[in-house]
Scaffold this active site. Structure first.
Site: not given
Length: 204
Positions: A19, A61, A63, A69, A80, A106, A113, A146, A150
């Site tokens: 990420d 990520d 999204h 989330s 984000h 993901k 989530e 982070a 993740c």
């Protein structure tokens, strides 16, 4: 702290960069404090893997705009890493390997989530778990952000499946919703069998 012994790369090693997207870097929509300070160490690892011709996986990520989330839907985070936005792009400061890295996306389902990238999917729809089996991976090196979300959840899934996991202490950064979350996650990963190392220990 002492550096620890050199670690020679082997043909069954895989590097996972978690990420490292603009959204999590300073100036992004969900910045990890000093998230860009680990780019140097990660580039050290990336260059060694590239020169050894070993596989590299980038996770992200990815999204949908209405992901569960997000606070607007009652989740814990600001909007984000929305698919296709500059915010979701990988940091340009990362030295991507000459052969394009495999990308695992993901948290693509608006109603789920997904902190672990282990069951995230590549462009062909194969999960990271399937890809690691196909690569005959034995040892996985991982860094990114982070630490306590993740990275932590991906590491746990890999440990459960019997991989030997090495986490770059100098190549992860936490969000720290609560101070100390990052250190606790590192300790927890180590307790469950991961090994904490530094990128400078790698040898090609």
């Amino acid at each position: 702290a002492a550096m620890g012994p050199g670690i020679k790369l082997e043909s069954s090693d895989v590097l996972i960069i978690t990420d490292m997207q603009n959204c999590f870097m300073p100036g992004g929509s969900l910045p990890v404090t000093e998230g860009d300070s680990i780019i140097g160490p990660l580039n050290t690892a990336l260059e060694l893997f590239a020169s050894a011709g070993l596989p590299v996986i980038f996770t992200r990520d990815w999204h949908p705009p209405d992901h569960c989330s997000f606070r607007v839907r009652g989740g814990p985070w600001p909007v984000h890493c929305v698919q296709g936005t500059e915010d979701a792009a990988f940091s340009l400061k990362l030295h991507a390997p000459p052969a394009r890295p495999m990308v695992i996306s993901k948290a693509v389902d608006p109603n789920k989530e997904q902190y672990s990238a282990y069951y995230g999917r590549d462009e062909a729809g194969r999960t990271m778990a399937e890809n690691l089996r196909a690569l005959k991976a034995k040892r996985i090196f991982i860094g990114g952000v982070a630490t306590e979300y993740c990275v932590f959840n991906t590491v746990l899934d890999m440990l459960k499946d019997g991989y030997n996991v090495l986490v770059f202490e100098d190549g992860v950064k936490p969000v720290e919703v609560k101070p100390g979350d990052g250190a606790a996650a590192l300790e927890n990963m180590e307790k469950r069998g991961a090994r904490l190392i530094r990128t400078l220990q790698l040898r090609s």
